[in-house]
Design an enzyme around this catalytic site. Structure first.
Site, PDB file in Angstrom:
ATOM      1  N   ASP A 233       0.732  -1.015  -0.015  1.00  0.00           N
ATOM      2  CA  ASP A 233       0.157  -0.048  -0.022  1.00  0.00           C
ATOM      3  C   ASP A 233       0.904   1.118  -0.152  1.00  0.00           C
ATOM      4  O   ASP A 233       1.722   1.365   0.640  1.00  0.00           O
ATOM      5  CB  ASP A 233      -1.064   0.044   1.362  1.00  0.00           C
ATOM      6  CG  ASP A 233      -1.983   0.851   1.078  1.00  0.00           C
ATOM      7  OD1 ASP A 233      -3.362   0.445   0.919  1.00  0.00           O
ATOM      8  OD2 ASP A 233      -1.678   2.150   0.996  1.00  0.00           O
TER       9      ASP A 233
ATOM     10  N   ASN B 264     -12.752  -3.258   2.890  1.00  0.00           N
ATOM     11  CA  ASN B 264     -13.729  -2.323   3.136  1.00  0.00           C
ATOM     12  C   ASN B 264     -14.522  -2.519   1.940  1.00  0.00           C
ATOM     13  O   ASN B 264     -14.270  -2.249   0.763  1.00  0.00           O
ATOM     14  CB  ASN B 264     -12.897  -0.890   2.847  1.00  0.00           C
ATOM     15  CG  ASN B 264     -12.106  -0.882   4.204  1.00  0.00           C
ATOM     16  OD1 ASN B 264     -12.533  -1.203   5.232  1.00  0.00           O
ATOM     17  ND2 ASN B 264     -11.104  -0.163   3.972  1.00  0.00           N
TER      18      ASN B 264
ATOM     19  N   SER C 289     -12.194   3.289  -1.100  1.00  0.00           N
ATOM     20  CA  SER C 289     -11.914   4.181  -1.785  1.00  0.00           C
ATOM     21  C   SER C 289     -11.492   3.979  -3.321  1.00  0.00           C
ATOM     22  O   SER C 289     -11.456   4.811  -4.093  1.00  0.00           O
ATOM     23  CB  SER C 289     -10.961   5.214  -1.242  1.00  0.00           C
ATOM     24  OG  SER C 289      -9.807   4.445  -1.158  1.00  0.00           O
ATOM     25  N   VAL C 290     -11.141   2.827  -3.308  1.00  0.00           N
ATOM     26  CA  VAL C 290     -10.514   2.154  -4.850  1.00  0.00           C
ATOM     27  C   VAL C 290     -11.625   1.034  -4.982  1.00  0.00           C
ATOM     28  O   VAL C 290     -11.735   0.137  -4.121  1.00  0.00           O
ATOM     29  CB  VAL C 290      -9.329   1.742  -4.885  1.00  0.00           C
ATOM     30  CG1 VAL C 290      -8.980   1.283  -6.241  1.00  0.00           C
ATOM     31  CG2 VAL C 290      -8.286   2.967  -4.504  1.00  0.00           C
TER      32      VAL C 290
ATOM     33  N   HIS D 150     -10.135  -5.529  -2.998  1.00  0.00           N
ATOM     34  CA  HIS D 150      -8.712  -5.592  -2.506  1.00  0.00           C
ATOM     35  C   HIS D 150      -9.048  -6.037  -0.909  1.00  0.00           C
ATOM     36  O   HIS D 150      -9.599  -5.567  -0.265  1.00  0.00           O
ATOM     37  CB  HIS D 150      -8.149  -4.260  -2.643  1.00  0.00           C
ATOM     38  CG  HIS D 150      -8.694  -2.999  -2.011  1.00  0.00           C
ATOM     39  ND1 HIS D 150      -9.407  -2.420  -2.683  1.00  0.00           N
ATOM     40  CD2 HIS D 150      -8.370  -2.556  -1.318  1.00  0.00           C
ATOM     41  CE1 HIS D 150      -9.851  -1.290  -2.186  1.00  0.00           C
ATOM     42  NE2 HIS D 150      -9.342  -1.321  -1.151  1.00  0.00           N
TER      43      HIS D 150
ATOM     44  N   HIS E  83      -7.102  -5.943   2.459  1.00  0.00           N
ATOM     45  CA  HIS E  83      -5.661  -5.382   2.967  1.00  0.00           C
ATOM     46  C   HIS E  83      -5.106  -6.310   3.901  1.00  0.00           C
ATOM     47  O   HIS E  83      -5.821  -6.947   4.764  1.00  0.00           O
ATOM     48  CB  HIS E  83      -6.070  -4.265   3.974  1.00  0.00           C
ATOM     49  CG  HIS E  83      -6.836  -3.161   3.140  1.00  0.00           C
ATOM     50  ND1 HIS E  83      -6.058  -1.824   2.898  1.00  0.00           N
ATOM     51  CD2 HIS E  83      -7.871  -3.020   2.784  1.00  0.00           C
ATOM     52  CE1 HIS E  83      -6.740  -0.831   2.315  1.00  0.00           C
ATOM     53  NE2 HIS E  83      -7.759  -1.581   2.178  1.00  0.00           N
TER      54      HIS E  83
HETATM   55  P1  AMP Z   1      -9.639   1.155   0.435  1.00  0.00           P
HETATM   56  O1  AMP Z   1      -9.732   2.538   1.032  1.00  0.00           O
HETATM   57  O2  AMP Z   1     -10.170   0.097   1.292  1.00  0.00           O
HETATM   58  O3  AMP Z   1     -10.236   1.282  -1.012  1.00  0.00           O
HETATM   59  O4  AMP Z   1      -8.169   0.840   0.034  1.00  0.00           O
HETATM   60  C1  AMP Z   1      -7.648   1.483  -0.843  1.00  0.00           C
HETATM   61  C2  AMP Z   1      -5.903   1.518  -0.650  1.00  0.00           C
HETATM   62  O5  AMP Z   1      -5.359   1.539  -1.836  1.00  0.00           O
HETATM   63  C3  AMP Z   1      -5.614   2.640   0.309  1.00  0.00           C
HETATM   64  O6  AMP Z   1      -5.091   2.176   1.648  1.00  0.00           O
HETATM   65  C4  AMP Z   1      -4.725   3.551  -0.433  1.00  0.00           C
HETATM   66  O7  AMP Z   1      -3.437   4.087   0.301  1.00  0.00           O
HETATM   67  C5  AMP Z   1      -4.091   2.464  -1.356  1.00  0.00           C
HETATM   68  N1  AMP Z   1      -3.628   2.899  -2.663  1.00  0.00           N
HETATM   69  C6  AMP Z   1      -4.180   3.870  -3.594  1.00  0.00           C
HETATM   70  N2  AMP Z   1      -3.472   3.962  -4.633  1.00  0.00           N
HETATM   71  C7  AMP Z   1      -2.524   3.090  -4.501  1.00  0.00           C
HETATM   72  C8  AMP Z   1      -1.435   2.970  -5.347  1.00  0.00           C
HETATM   73  N3  AMP Z   1      -1.160   3.677  -6.379  1.00  0.00           N
HETATM   74  N4  AMP Z   1      -0.531   1.988  -4.965  1.00  0.00           N
HETATM   75  C9  AMP Z   1      -0.624   1.498  -3.759  1.00  0.00           C
HETATM   76  N5  AMP Z   1      -1.599   1.706  -2.925  1.00  0.00           N
HETATM   77  C10 AMP Z   1      -2.529   2.543  -3.391  1.00  0.00           C
END
Ligand code: AMP
Length: 112
Positions: free
Chosen positions: A29, A85, A93-94, A98, A100
């Site tokens: 991350d 999440n 947020s993405v 995924h 974690h």
């Molecule tokens: P979530 O909030 O559960 O969707 O987690 C998304 C995660 O993706 C967050 O912990 C971010 O820090 C991580 N993230 C976003 N962009 C990148 C990236 N380019 N490379 C690695 N991690 C990322």
């Protein structure tokens, strides 16, 4: 490949990849919340866990086993936390599924 994770899979943007196979990718991350913070993602885009279908059963099991393997290979196999999440209100947020893998510090319960 709509999301930033899709662009990582396509090698359009860099990532610190720790594991890869035909079905999934695991990388560190970019904003780690623990000394070990790895994301395990399927190569096929599933936006949220809630979007997974019965035919994704084997893939979802594979992701969990890869998370376990990555934790073991990074030396934290005995104590790690696995987090998904699902949905913006839960902190997603993405919108590419995924897992974690978090480890290397104490974790509280319940999570915040
Ligand atoms: P979530 O909030 O559960 O969707 O987690 C998304 C995660 O993706 C967050 O912990 C971010 O820090 C991580 N993230 C976003 N962009 C990148 C990236 N380019 N490379 C690695 N991690 C990322």
């Amino acid at each position: 490949m709509a999301t930033i994770f899709g662009r990582i899979i396509a090698r359009e943007i860099p990532a610190d990849i720790v594991y890869e196979d035909d079905l999934c990718l695991a990388f560190r991350d970019v904003n780690p919340q623990a000394p070990v913070h790895v994301l395990v993602i399927p190569k096929r885009e599933i936006p949220r866990l809630a979007d997974a279908l019965p035919q994704d059963q084997a893939l979802l099991g594979h992701l969990v086993l890869v998370a376990n393997r990555v934790a073991r290979e990074l030396g934290v196999g005995e104590a790690y936390r696995l987090v998904v999440n699902n949905g913006a209100e839960a902190g997603q947020s993405v919108f590419h599924l995924h897992l974690h893998v978090l480890a290397g510090r104490p974790f509280r319960w319940p999570p915040g």
